[in-house]
Write an enzyme that holds these catalytic residues in place. Structure first.
Site, PDB file in Angstrom:
ATOM      1  N   CYS A   1      -3.904 150.349  46.312  1.00  9.73           N
ATOM      2  CA  CYS A   1      -2.529 150.426  46.670  1.00  9.73           C
ATOM      3  C   CYS A   1      -1.906 149.411  47.310  1.00  9.73           C
ATOM      4  O   CYS A   1      -2.833 148.574  48.234  1.00  9.73           O
ATOM      5  CB  CYS A   1      -2.729 151.647  47.864  1.00  9.73           C
ATOM      6  SG  CYS A   1      -0.931 152.288  48.456  1.00  9.73           S
TER       7      CYS A   1
ATOM      8  N   CYS B   1      -1.331 150.854  55.075  1.00  8.69           N
ATOM      9  CA  CYS B   1      -1.827 151.698  56.189  1.00  8.69           C
ATOM     10  C   CYS B   1      -3.100 151.753  56.707  1.00  8.69           C
ATOM     11  O   CYS B   1      -4.160 151.554  55.997  1.00  8.69           O
ATOM     12  CB  CYS B   1      -1.673 153.147  55.582  1.00  8.69           C
ATOM     13  SG  CYS B   1       0.141 153.364  54.810  1.00  8.69           S
TER      14      CYS B   1
ATOM     15  N   CYS C   1      -6.258 153.909  55.902  1.00 10.71           N
ATOM     16  CA  CYS C   1      -6.472 154.345  54.471  1.00 10.71           C
ATOM     17  C   CYS C   1      -7.528 153.605  53.730  1.00 10.71           C
ATOM     18  O   CYS C   1      -7.542 152.552  53.714  1.00 10.71           O
ATOM     19  CB  CYS C   1      -5.133 154.390  53.649  1.00 10.71           C
ATOM     20  SG  CYS C   1      -5.247 155.060  51.994  1.00 10.71           S
TER      21      CYS C   1
ATOM     22  N   CYS D   1      -3.090 170.687  45.224  1.00 10.56           N
ATOM     23  CA  CYS D   1      -2.192 169.241  45.889  1.00 10.56           C
ATOM     24  C   CYS D   1      -2.418 167.981  44.881  1.00 10.56           C
ATOM     25  O   CYS D   1      -3.659 167.467  44.659  1.00 10.56           O
ATOM     26  CB  CYS D   1      -2.641 168.926  47.120  1.00 10.56           C
ATOM     27  SG  CYS D   1      -2.624 170.310  48.355  1.00 10.56           S
TER      28      CYS D   1
ATOM     29  N   CYS E   1       1.368 171.228  44.713  1.00 14.05           N
ATOM     30  CA  CYS E   1       2.161 170.381  45.431  1.00 14.05           C
ATOM     31  C   CYS E   1       1.825 168.856  45.170  1.00 14.05           C
ATOM     32  O   CYS E   1       0.809 168.541  44.849  1.00 14.05           O
ATOM     33  CB  CYS E   1       1.580 170.536  46.953  1.00 14.05           C
ATOM     34  SG  CYS E   1       2.313 169.375  48.153  1.00 14.05           S
TER      35      CYS E   1
ATOM     36  N   CYS F   1       5.828 169.662  52.953  1.00 15.82           N
ATOM     37  CA  CYS F   1       4.366 169.664  53.773  1.00 15.82           C
ATOM     38  C   CYS F   1       4.362 168.082  54.294  1.00 15.82           C
ATOM     39  O   CYS F   1       4.678 167.320  53.629  1.00 15.82           O
ATOM     40  CB  CYS F   1       3.529 169.863  52.674  1.00 15.82           C
ATOM     41  SG  CYS F   1       1.687 169.718  53.410  1.00 15.82           S
TER      42      CYS F   1
ATOM     43  N   ARG G   1      -2.386 173.543  58.741  1.00 10.64           N
ATOM     44  CA  ARG G   1      -3.523 173.273  57.796  1.00 10.64           C
ATOM     45  C   ARG G   1      -4.824 172.176  58.448  1.00 10.64           C
ATOM     46  O   ARG G   1      -4.175 171.496  58.941  1.00 10.64           O
ATOM     47  CB  ARG G   1      -3.000 172.627  56.281  1.00 10.64           C
ATOM     48  CG  ARG G   1      -4.321 172.538  55.376  1.00 10.64           C
ATOM     49  CD  ARG G   1      -3.619 172.136  54.076  1.00 10.64           C
ATOM     50  NE  ARG G   1      -2.348 172.849  53.534  1.00 10.64           N
ATOM     51  CZ  ARG G   1      -1.510 172.220  52.877  1.00 10.64           C
ATOM     52  NH1 ARG G   1      -1.770 171.031  52.253  1.00 10.64           N
ATOM     53  NH2 ARG G   1      -0.610 172.898  52.335  1.00 10.64           N
TER      54      ARG G   1
END
Length: 395
Positions: A65, A69, A72, A109, A142, A202, A272
């Protein structure tokens, strides 16, 4: 405790606590923990009974990626030894999703690393959604693909997506300390695009990144104002090879207080229990079911979770039941498009600044540091099965 009585009464009326009350929940002592759980459990049962919704993650594209972040394992510069692969084919993703559905998952998801999808990526994911829907009648899908461009949410909706996930993660004031390659406002904009396209939003948070109690309250109140249908609460998984690898700031007790505070602020929303529950809640996971009404089944994106069979046994042993596909998750009143988290209040306003102090400090306890017995590095297991491998998934 008068505080808990007040919070229960407000929760049953769909009225939010004040910021001071939310902070007070985080500052309660371990001696009062079971009382806090019992109080928040009354609110949870009012709106969701004893049902637990199961969700299942399929990592469509792992690693590499360009975003930075800090939390992550797939970030730019990460040296975490995770699985790295490009896009799964629609039939591969559908096969992985079927394993989760067979295990009882009601929602699948679909997640892909990256800043956001290209139009070609949206076409690819659309075909994957169609393949999953064709083979799994009634399943919710999702998508979680990063920042959306104009028109992409509408295209996902047209392909059959039911929801879109994009987390706020932490407070606006500290977001720049966690990520520099995009902004908090970018995240809010993507959630709003999803909502405008008719997708169920979400959006949640990550706790344990060194934030203060004030930051946690800020992000949860911001989520309430944004009004997602689902609020996932993640607990940082400190992967070696990431900037936050040494951040072991959570105890099981603090995790439960964070979940209780989230339930009080968003009483009738799907809360969740997401990534990191096995690492930080450990043997106290069943208590969290009295606070949340939704969990992920099996493994996560790059880390292994509790065995799917153990998840189902935990739910049954705690006296809860898996939510069926024919049951509507949210309370009936939320389908009508009411105010933030179902209530009418000033909750959208963040209010004035409050002194930064952690719950651990308020209780006279120091948070666990790396090297403490609470720093359970042995529980951070890289996923080596399921999507992107030849091994059967955990579901």
């Amino acid at each position: 405790m008068d505080l808990l009585k007040t919070l229960v009464e407000k929760g049953l009326r769909r009225e939010p606590p004040t910021r001071e009350e939310a902070l007070a929940v985080l500052a309660t002592s371990d001696d009062d923990l079971l009382d806090v759980v019992a109080a928040a459990g009354k609110v949870r049962r009012q709106w969701f009974g004893r049902r637990v919704k199961l969700n299942y993650l399929v990592n469509l594209k792992s690693g590499l990626c360009p975003e930075d972040c800090s939390y992550c394992s797939q970030r730019l510069g990460s040296t975490a030894e995770i699985l790295k692969y490009t896009w799964l084919k629609p039939e591969e993703a559908s096969k992985a999703a079927a394993a989760g559905v067979a295990g009882g998952a009601k929602r699948v998801c679909l997640v892909a690393s990256g800043r956001g999808p290209t139009d070609r990526d949206v076409d690819r994911v659309s075909r994957t959604i169609e393949a999953i829907k064709e083979q799994n009648e009634g399943v919710e899908v999702c998508a979680c693909l990063g920042l959306l461009s104009n028109g992409q949410a509408e295209r996902l909706r047209a392909a059959g997506a039911d929801a879109y996930n994009h987390n706020l993660n932490t407070s606006e004031s500290t977001y720049g300390d966690i990520t520099t390659t995009h902004t908090y406002a970018d995240r809010v904009d993507t959630v709003r695009q999803a909502q405008a396209a008719g997708l169920s939003a979400c959006s949640g948070l990550i706790a344990g990144m060194g934030e203060s109690d004030a930051d946690l309250v800020d992000v949860v109140f911001s989520l309430r104002a944004l009004d997602p249908d689902s609020v996932p609460v993640n607990f940082l998984i400190p992967f070696e090879g990431t900037p936050l690898a040494k951040e072991w700031n959570l105890t099981p007790q603090r995790c439960l207080r964070i979940l209780a505070m989230t339930r009080f602020v968003c009483p009738d929303v799907e809360v969740r229990l997401a990534g990191g529950r096995e690492v930080h809640l450990r043997s106290m996971q069943p208590l969290a079911l009295h606070l949340v009404n939704s969990i992920f089944l099996g493994d996560y994106l790059t880390s292994e979770g509790q065995e799917g069979k153990a998840d189902l046994e935990m739910i049954a042993d705690a006296g809860f039941e898996v939510e069926g596909a024919d049951t509507t998750t949210l309370p009936e009143h939320r389908a009508g498009g009411c105010g933030p988290c179902g209530g009418e209040s000033e909750a959208g306003a963040c209010g004035t600044a409050v002194p930064e102090r952690t719950a651990a400090a308020a209780a006279g306890q120091a948070p666990p540091a790396a090297g403490d017995p609470a720093a359970r590095t042995d529980l951070v297991a890289v996923r080596r099965r399921g999507a992107g491998t030849d091994l059967a998934p955990n579901a």
